[in-house]
Design a protein around this motif. Structure first.
Motif, PDB file in Angstrom:
ATOM      1  N   ARG A  54       0.827  -1.208   0.000  1.00 17.98           N
ATOM      2  CA  ARG A  54       0.000   0.000   0.000  1.00 17.98           C
ATOM      3  C   ARG A  54       0.862   1.260   0.000  1.00 17.98           C
ATOM      4  O   ARG A  54       0.606   2.196  -0.761  1.00 17.98           O
ATOM      5  CB  ARG A  54      -0.899  -0.004   1.237  1.00 17.98           C
TER       6      ARG A  54
ATOM      7  N   TYR B 243       1.070   3.980  -3.042  1.00 19.83           N
ATOM      8  CA  TYR B 243       0.629   5.355  -2.772  1.00 19.83           C
ATOM      9  C   TYR B 243       1.690   6.367  -3.196  1.00 19.83           C
ATOM     10  O   TYR B 243       1.400   7.319  -3.927  1.00 19.83           O
ATOM     11  CB  TYR B 243       0.309   5.534  -1.286  1.00 19.83           C
TER      12      TYR B 243
ATOM     13  N   LYS C  44       1.592   9.160  -6.263  1.00 22.42           N
ATOM     14  CA  LYS C  44       1.768  10.599  -6.073  1.00 22.42           C
ATOM     15  C   LYS C  44       2.850  11.154  -7.001  1.00 22.42           C
ATOM     16  O   LYS C  44       2.755  12.284  -7.478  1.00 22.42           O
ATOM     17  CB  LYS C  44       2.128  10.897  -4.616  1.00 22.42           C
TER      18      LYS C  44
ATOM     19  N   ILE D 182      -6.134   8.348  -6.407  1.00 21.50           N
ATOM     20  CA  ILE D 182      -6.019   8.426  -4.953  1.00 21.50           C
ATOM     21  C   ILE D 182      -6.825   9.612  -4.472  1.00 21.50           C
ATOM     22  O   ILE D 182      -7.070  10.559  -5.210  1.00 21.50           O
ATOM     23  CB  ILE D 182      -4.551   8.543  -4.499  1.00 21.50           C
TER      24      ILE D 182
ATOM     25  N   ASP E 138      -5.944  13.553   0.487  1.00 21.66           N
ATOM     26  CA  ASP E 138      -4.527  13.453   0.809  1.00 21.66           C
ATOM     27  C   ASP E 138      -3.776  14.443  -0.070  1.00 21.66           C
ATOM     28  O   ASP E 138      -3.479  14.150  -1.220  1.00 21.66           O
ATOM     29  CB  ASP E 138      -4.020  12.027   0.551  1.00 21.66           C
TER      30      ASP E 138
ATOM     31  N   LYS F 241       2.296  12.940   2.939  1.00 18.27           N
ATOM     32  CA  LYS F 241       0.870  12.819   2.677  1.00 18.27           C
ATOM     33  C   LYS F 241       0.117  13.146   3.957  1.00 18.27           C
ATOM     34  O   LYS F 241       0.479  12.701   5.041  1.00 18.27           O
ATOM     35  CB  LYS F 241       0.524  11.413   2.191  1.00 18.27           C
TER      36      LYS F 241
END
Length: 822
Positions: free
Chosen positions: A658, A662, A666, A709, A713, A722
């Motif tokens: 995860r 993530y 980004k 996402i 965030d 984040k």
């Protein structure tokens, strides 16, 4: 009450914080080094450092993680390592806590009995079942026909060395009133999969019309020639089914997914005393509402920096009422980071603490909101600086494994005290040089904050000669560099713990750096063996270098944030699939590699520090997505899509998977060449087609839209962090609502004091008025948001309001009844 179609979308975020204290009375064994491994089901998430030769090892380690997936069991296994490395680590015993029991242990510091470890795996995963109950007649006699359809199972435990299982399900209808052996029906074996699809239905007759006498028992097993391996079971009492909402003429239908559980009394037969393990577990469940629900609280918190004095602001009130200041500090720092006001906030609380401190020797030494908030800020914002300064040296210390013990009572027979002292001196000197020469790389916001702290301390204590240095060194040395050396993993500088020898070396280095940070002012020398080492460093030359460093990072400078080294965002070991052509036998191999992600590129090498094998510029990261399980028959695999081909990577566990996905998402989020679609499967070179869609070319438009996402965030692009600001605001609300009674008392005290203050005491009157306004606004928001929780609870029919796990009660003095706070 809002209409059903207007109900806000609420997401649930769960966190577990665990403190592993110590074990005691472990079984006798010679030469035992023990560590504790923590797992979700059978997936390792964390492990402690090894403790040498102790039957009652003390760990004293804490860690916290967001729950990445559903699970059944949280387990703690005590392992014994071989001193000579000749055999595999052996499990001594384990502590098992089921997910359904987590709330009963919340906040408790408790000893848990250690259970034996057997060969049967822990139950893991879910099974989806459909039940249909029909009326039937035989010779005018009415009975029930029960149709049990086993649909599928997911996330099962791997029972075979290939990482898969050959799974079948057995179904029994149990009648509590008879002793007859129940009929057993079983599905076909689904081979080499952890997510088997069965879609098989079985029929049973119920001659007793009282459903409370029956239950359906389903067991999953791994088929084996020697003997089937139990994988988990579920028991469904027919009386417990809510069939009232599923009427279809003369039949009732119910479908649901169930977590698999273990056999009853699995460990009850083994009476061996394996000792006990001390644990403290905090389970947190945050119900995060849409952003608009927090508008009032957001304004109260962010505008706290405009309150004069800051001590009467909502943020300061939060710091006063909570016992554990770090909980408030973590959320407040992240909120102010998100809105680019973190230095203003920290300056306000730091100046307030300096103003109320009478003894300079106790400045920032207590459990205050200011000290905890600055600690948290440095840990987040200064992470890349810390890695750049100390990572290389720490890696070398761990790899060298040189003995550095200088305590004569702990010295081994084969070691020389002088040689060890020489090794340690060399390491301390290298750390000292790395730190004092790193001033130019200290992040600008940290320098700005240190300048405010120094100036405020000098104004408060103008007669203290070294206050301009000690006010800053108390943070940068004592709360930043020294703790990072003591525990590199806590600062994400290492993925695992070093050996006891290395940990001891780092402890001694940390002590020396801490003494340098104190500018040589060692209050008492309890550890006399440190005197020789201290005499080598606590001299005018080293102290002058420390002061120059402190002066530089706390003075105004012009910085170019775009210059210098790329920032390290994430690094670690993962397994990659070869990107080139097929090797021997037509198979692309999987190999373990060290991955490094910076603000400029993703690269990997055979190991850390070795030659880079591949570099992927951030412009070439077009998408980052998970890979379907059926593509490689592997879980936790994701793909990094490049212009020519995807790079397939296998993470070590779901938490790392995860986190990697993530941060990579980004990176590519602002890429102008970012793809809109991708292939969730793999390209089959034998069939020359994609498994997922059958398209015949390897380089061709994807068949599935890329995932996004949450915009909630929104990390600051300069700091590369984040922040889920809505979740942090929900945490702040939870801290407030758990102290509603204290808030009410503070409001009454402020109102009473305001009436007693004369008109001539203008400053005190204004301060009390600001505090009273803050308290009124906080309590008003708590009542309103409590109503939102209550509405959401009713819509979901989920029982009591859930804020945080536990049994804290909110008094109905506030008109909200007795509500369980989770």
């Amino acid at each position: 009450m809002m209409a059903a179609d207007e109900r806000p979308r609420v997401r649930v975020e769960e966190t577990i914080k665990i403190k592993i204290g110590e074990a005691k009375n472990l079984p006798n064994s010679s030469g035992r080094n023990c560590y504790c491994k923590v797992s979700l089901d059978n997936e390792q998430i964390f492990r402690t450092t090894s403790v040498e030769k102790s039957h009652s090892p003390f760990y004293g380690e804490e860690f916290e993680f967001d729950i990445p997936r559903d699970f059944g069991v949280l387990s703690f296994q005590i392992h014994e390592t071989d001193l000579f490395g000749f055999r595999k680590d052996q499990a001594i015993g384990k502590v098992i806590i089921r997910r359904s029991e987590l709330h009963t242990y919340n906040g408790l510091d408790k000893w848990h009995p250690i259970l034996p470890v057997d060969t049967e795996p822990e139950a893991q995963g879910k099974i989806r079942v459909r039940l249909k109950l029909q009326d039937a007649y035989v010779n005018k006699t009415c009975y029930y026909k029960l149709h049990v359809k086993v649909i599928e199972a997911t996330d099962l435990h791997a029972c075979q060395s290939s990482g898969t299982s050959d799974t079948f399900a057995s179904v029994k209808l149990m009648n509590y009133t008879t002793k007859n052996r129940p009929e057993v029906k079983r599905t076909k074996v689904r081979k080499k999969t952890l997510n088997p699809t069965f879609d098989e239905e079985f029929n049973f007759s119920l001659w007793d019309n009282d459903l409370s006498n029956y239950c359906v028992n389903i067991e999953l097993c791994n088929a084996n020639m020697i003997g089937d391996t139990f994988m988990g079971k579920v028991t469904i009492p027919l009386q417990s089914l809510d069939l009232s909402s599923s009427h279809e003429a003369s039949q009732l239908i119910f479908q649901n997914s169930y977590m698999l559980s273990e056999r009853e009394g699995r460990h009850s037969g083994n009476k061996a005393d394996l000792g006990s393990l001390r644990l403290k577990i905090n389970y947190v469940e945050d119900w995060v509402f849409p952003s608009r629900s927090y508008d009032q609280l957001r304004k109260l918190i962010v505008n706290s920096i405009d309150c004069n004095p800051i001590n009467s602001s909502p943020a300061a009130v939060l710091g006063r009422i909570v016992k554990d200041k770090i909980d408030a500090a973590k959320s407040l720092v992240k909120i102010f980071l998100h809105y680019d006001k973190v230095v203003d906030f920290l300056r306000c609380v730091a100046e307030n603490e300096i103003r109320h401190t009478s003894d300079p020797n106790t400045l920032f030494r207590g459990n205050s909101l200011a000290s905890k908030a600055i600690d948290e800020f440095m840990k987040i914002y200064g992470q890349h600086y810390l890695h750049y300064t100390l990572n290389g040296i720490i890696d070398e210390i761990i790899e060298d494994k040189k003995p550095c013990e200088i305590d004569p009572s702990k010295l081994k027979d084969s070691e020389s005290l002088d040689a060890n002292l020489g090794n340690l001196q060399g390491y301390v000197e290298r750390c000292f040089v790395a730190i004092t020469c790193s001033a130019i790389h200290c992040p600008p916001l940290m320098c700005e904050l240190f300048r405010y702290i120094k100036e405020a301390a000098v104004r408060r204590f103008p007669d203290i000669e070294d206050i301009c240095f000690t006010s800053v060194s108390g943070f940068i040395f004592l709360r930043f560099f020294a703790p990072a050396l003591l525990n590199p993993r806590l600062f994400q500088m290492r993925a695992d713990h070093g050996e006891p020898l290395t940990c001891r070396t780092l402890t001694l280095i940390s002590k020396s750096i801490q003494n340098l940070g104190n500018l040589g002012c060692v209050q008492s020398m309890k550890e006399t063996y440190m005197e020789t080492l201290n005499s080598m460093f606590l001299n005018d030359t080293h102290i002058a270098a420390v002061k120059n460093f402190l002066d530089f990072i706390s003075s105004p400078h012009e910085y170019n944030e775009n210059s210098g080294m790329p920032l390290v965002l994430k690094e670690g070991i993962m397994i990659k699939r070869a990107q080139g052509r097929r090797k021997k036998f037509g198979v692309k191999p999987f190999r373990k590699r060290y991955f490094l992600l910076t603000t400029e590129e993703l690269s990997y090498a055979k190991e850390k520090g070795s030659e880079i094998l591949c570099q992927i510029p951030k412009e070439d990261i077009l998408a980052v997505e998970r890979v379907d399980y059926e593509a490689f028959k592997m879980k936790l695999m994701f793909q990094i899509v490049q212009p020519n081909r995807p790079l397939y990577v296998l993470a070590n566990n779901s938490v790392e998977e995860r986190d990697w996905i993530y941060v990579l998402k980004k990176i590519c989020q602002k890429n102008p060449n970012r793809l809109e679609a991708y292939h969730p499967g793999a390209f089959d070179e034998k069939k020359n087609a994609w498994i997922c869609c059958g398209k015949p070319q390897e380089v061709i438009a994807g068949c599935t839209h890329v995932t996004s996402i949450s915009e909630a965030d929104s990390p600051d692009t300069t700091m590369h962090i984040k922040v889920d600001v809505d979740r942090e605001l929900e945490k702040v609300y939870t801290l407030f609502v758990n102290k509603l009674e204290d808030l009410q008392n503070l409001r009454e005290e402020a109102a009473s004091s305001l009436q007693k203050v004369s008109d001539f005491q203008l400053y005190s009157r204004n301060e009390l008025q600001i505090e009273l306004t803050s308290l009124n606004d906080i309590i008003e928001f708590c009542h309103r948001h409590l109503s939102e929780h209550e509405d959401n609870r009713k819509f979901n029919r989920s029982g009591n309001i859930s804020f945080r796990s536990g049994t804290t009660q909110v008094s109905d003095t506030f008109g909200i009844g007795d509500l369980k706070v989770r």
